[in-house]
Design a protein around this motif. Structure first.
Motif, PDB file in Angstrom:
ATOM      1  N   MET A   2       0.661  -1.148  -0.331  1.00 50.86           N
ATOM      2  CA  MET A   2      -0.217   0.067  -0.582  1.00 50.86           C
ATOM      3  C   MET A   2       0.991   1.251  -0.033  1.00 50.86           C
ATOM      4  SD  MET A   2      -2.720   0.962   3.206  1.00 50.86           S
ATOM      5  CE  MET A   2      -2.385   1.951   3.162  1.00 50.86           C
ATOM      6  N   ASP A   3       1.841   1.981   1.085  1.00 51.05           N
ATOM      7  CA  ASP A   3       2.290   2.435   1.054  1.00 51.05           C
ATOM      8  C   ASP A   3       3.109   3.001  -0.188  1.00 51.05           C
ATOM      9  OD1 ASP A   3       3.988   0.693   1.762  1.00 51.05           O
ATOM     10  OD2 ASP A   3       5.082   1.640   3.067  1.00 51.05           O
ATOM     11  N   ARG A   4       3.871   2.049  -1.285  1.00 52.22           N
ATOM     12  CA  ARG A   4       4.491   2.589  -2.005  1.00 52.22           C
ATOM     13  C   ARG A   4       3.612   3.108  -2.802  1.00 52.22           C
ATOM     14  NH1 ARG A   4       7.138  -2.766  -3.559  1.00 52.22           N
ATOM     15  NH2 ARG A   4       7.510  -2.902  -1.253  1.00 52.22           N
ATOM     16  N   LEU A   5       2.459   3.366  -3.499  1.00 45.48           N
ATOM     17  CA  LEU A   5       1.413   3.592  -4.798  1.00 45.48           C
ATOM     18  C   LEU A   5       0.872   4.924  -3.681  1.00 45.48           C
ATOM     19  CD1 LEU A   5      -0.611   0.060  -4.787  1.00 45.48           C
ATOM     20  CD2 LEU A   5       1.468   1.457  -6.478  1.00 45.48           C
ATOM     21  N   ASP A   6       0.999   4.892  -2.111  1.00 47.77           N
ATOM     22  CA  ASP A   6       0.369   5.897  -1.323  1.00 47.77           C
ATOM     23  C   ASP A   6       1.005   7.480  -1.754  1.00 47.77           C
ATOM     24  OD1 ASP A   6      -1.010   7.549   0.078  1.00 47.77           O
ATOM     25  OD2 ASP A   6      -0.991   6.047   2.034  1.00 47.77           O
ATOM     26  N   GLU A   7       0.844   8.233  -2.565  1.00 45.36           N
ATOM     27  CA  GLU A   7       1.652   9.995  -3.149  1.00 45.36           C
ATOM     28  C   GLU A   7       1.175  10.543  -2.226  1.00 45.36           C
ATOM     29  OE1 GLU A   7       2.720   9.731  -7.036  1.00 45.36           O
ATOM     30  OE2 GLU A   7       2.912   7.415  -7.040  1.00 45.36           O
ATOM     31  N   ARG A   8      -0.094  10.731  -1.204  1.00 50.43           N
ATOM     32  CA  ARG A   8      -0.241  11.662  -0.836  1.00 50.43           C
ATOM     33  C   ARG A   8       1.003  11.993   0.360  1.00 50.43           C
ATOM     34  NH1 ARG A   8      -4.996   9.303   2.551  1.00 50.43           N
ATOM     35  NH2 ARG A   8      -3.783   7.282   2.276  1.00 50.43           N
ATOM     36  N   ASP A  38       8.323  12.391   3.662  1.00 54.45           N
ATOM     37  CA  ASP A  38       7.857  12.571   2.918  1.00 54.45           C
ATOM     38  C   ASP A  38       8.342  14.430   1.968  1.00 54.45           C
ATOM     39  OD1 ASP A  38       5.719  11.361   2.712  1.00 54.45           O
ATOM     40  OD2 ASP A  38       4.523  12.598   3.909  1.00 54.45           O
ATOM     41  N   GLY A  39       9.552  15.377   2.586  1.00 53.84           N
ATOM     42  CA  GLY A  39      10.453  15.600   1.361  1.00 53.84           C
ATOM     43  C   GLY A  39      10.213  16.972   1.180  1.00 53.84           C
ATOM     44  N   ALA A  65      10.766   6.145  -2.652  1.00 49.20           N
ATOM     45  CA  ALA A  65       9.430   6.078  -3.998  1.00 49.20           C
ATOM     46  C   ALA A  65       8.692   7.414  -4.149  1.00 49.20           C
ATOM     47  CB  ALA A  65       9.006   4.952  -3.900  1.00 49.20           C
ATOM     48  N   VAL A  66       7.997   7.750  -3.132  1.00 48.08           N
ATOM     49  CA  VAL A  66       7.709   8.858  -3.042  1.00 48.08           C
ATOM     50  C   VAL A  66       7.762   9.695  -3.500  1.00 48.08           C
ATOM     51  CG1 VAL A  66       5.177   9.694  -2.056  1.00 48.08           C
ATOM     52  CG2 VAL A  66       5.385   7.331  -1.951  1.00 48.08           C
ATOM     53  N   ASP A 116       0.448   7.517  10.152  1.00 50.29           N
ATOM     54  CA  ASP A 116      -1.111   7.377   9.462  1.00 50.29           C
ATOM     55  C   ASP A 116      -1.076   5.959   9.165  1.00 50.29           C
ATOM     56  OD1 ASP A 116      -0.963   9.922  11.175  1.00 50.29           O
ATOM     57  OD2 ASP A 116      -1.394  10.898   9.465  1.00 50.29           O
ATOM     58  N   GLN A 117       0.287   5.681   8.731  1.00 51.30           N
ATOM     59  CA  GLN A 117      -0.059   3.679   7.280  1.00 51.30           C
ATOM     60  C   GLN A 117      -0.121   3.132   8.803  1.00 51.30           C
ATOM     61  OE1 GLN A 117       2.961   4.135   4.482  1.00 51.30           O
ATOM     62  NE2 GLN A 117       1.551   5.030   3.273  1.00 51.30           N
ATOM     63  N   ALA A 118      -1.832   2.597   8.721  1.00 49.50           N
ATOM     64  CA  ALA A 118      -2.158   1.888   9.565  1.00 49.50           C
ATOM     65  C   ALA A 118      -1.187   0.566  10.003  1.00 49.50           C
ATOM     66  CB  ALA A 118      -3.551   1.591  10.154  1.00 49.50           C
ATOM     67  N   HIS A 119      -1.176  -0.192   8.609  1.00 52.66           N
ATOM     68  CA  HIS A 119      -0.436  -1.118   8.764  1.00 52.66           C
ATOM     69  C   HIS A 119       0.654  -1.452   9.479  1.00 52.66           C
ATOM     70  CE1 HIS A 119       0.878   0.435   5.244  1.00 52.66           C
ATOM     71  NE2 HIS A 119       1.296  -0.582   5.077  1.00 52.66           N
TER      72      HIS A 119
END
Ligand SMILES: C[S@@+](CC[C@H](N)C(=O)[O-])C[C@H]1O[C@@H](n2cnc3c(N)ncnc32)[C@H](O)[C@@H]1O
Length: 311
Positions: A2-8, A38-39, A65-66, A116-119
């Motif tokens: 999930m976090d690799r695709l999550d670009e928020r 997050d840069g 990645a993001v 915030d990424q619960a998993h």
């Protein structure tokens, strides 16, 4: 995953203006953002300078990645991302063919993306496996510590890294619980912590599991043990007049930064630029409660040409 695709963008950078005030505007300088997240800080530095080249480092694949993708396309030719541990900064710089840099930023602690990424198991608010690894490739999770540590070791981790008043009671409760049934998830651990606390501590303003979760996160990611050496190594990679900026969120981290900087100043190799530690403004804390405990310390390299030389 999930976090690799999550670009928020989850994370709001802390004390950006204060950090920028120490960043050199010289042409073609190189700044390393050791904790890219997050840069936000990297972006502010790139936006507010003309020719600065930023190298962003993070152990977290999601951050790399993001933020790597976003900043790489926004600032072509001025940004490079490097996955790994900033405590091996020499290696990262060697990969880029850069011997020394004019600025290094270390923004310690956990990012809002990770929380915030619960998993990922950093948050006590949601059910997840007890993981808490910033670097998903590292071998030890929070579950391993909870399952394998002796009661005395658990007590030490909670007391030292969490400054938890009830470390003894919580360590005892964890050991008693795991004798009956293994603790696998964040919510199971929260229940054990609550059961160990006296009623008055259970209903305080702060979540009763906050300090235990902080302590386990620090232990899982080995955040404190090598900080001292890492700061010295980073400092040694600065050009003359280059700055090392450290944002801490924990009193032990801040004490280590203060001591290392003081020693460099006493030894004549550094000039502490923050005689008084810098804290975020009230307005910043109101808009970003995560900034509440942040402290910024900055040291400037005096180069290797002599003791106590001033600018
Ligand atoms: C507080 S966040 C940084 C947020 C960032 N300044 C921003 O503006 O988004 C800390 C980051 O440091 C990373 N980190 C923690 N320990 C690290 C280490 N030893 N080496 C590299 N990155 C690390 C974490 O994965 C996390 O993304």
């Amino acid at each position: 995953m999930m976090d690799r695709l999550d670009e928020r963008i989850y994370h709001k950078p802390v004390m950006v203006e204060e950090v920028l005030s120490f960043v050199n505007q010289r042409k073609r300088s190189v700044v390393v953002d050791c904790t890219l997240g997050d840069g936000g800080h990297s972006q502010a530095i790139l936006d507010n300078t003309q020719d600065t080249f930023v190298i962003g480092i993070d152990v977290d694949d999601g951050a790399v990645a993001v933020a790597g993708k976003r900043l790489g396309s926004m600032f072509r030719g001025r940004f490079h991302v490097s996955k790994g541990d900033y405590r091996e900064l020499n290696w990262h710089l060697a990969q880029s063919g850069v011997p020394r840099v004019s600025g290094i930023l270390i923004d310690l602690g956990v990012s809002s993306r990770q929380l915030d990424q619960a998993h990922r198991g950093f948050s006590y608010w949601v059910e997840a496996p007890l993981d808490m690894r910033m670097n998903p490739q590292s071998p030890r999770t929070a579950r391993d510590i909870v399952v394998q540590s002796s009661e005395a070791e658990l007590e030490r981790i909670l007391r030292e890294y969490g400054e938890e008043r009830f470390s003894r009671q919580i360590a005892r409760a964890i050991v008693e619980q795991r004798d009956k049934r293994q603790i696998e998830t964040t919510t199971e651990l929260v229940e054990v912590i609550k059961s160990a606390l006296p009623a008055r501590a259970r209903y305080k303003q702060q979540h009763p599991a906050r300090k235990t979760f902080q302590a386990l996160r620090i232990a899982v990611n080995d955040e404190l043990s090598r900080l001292d050496g890492a700061l010295r190594r980073c400092f040694s990679l600065l050009e003359p007049e280059g700055v090392l900026m450290v944002i801490t969120y924990h009193s032990l981290e801040d004490r280590i930064a203060k001591r290392v900087f003081k020693q460099a100043e006493t030894g004549g190799t550094g000039l502490v630029r923050t005689k008084k530690v810098i804290r975020p403004s009230e307005a910043e804390v109101a808009g970003n409660p995560r900034a509440r405990s942040a402290k910024l310390r900055v040291i400037q390299s005096q180069g290797s040409w002599g003791k106590g030389r001033k600018r």
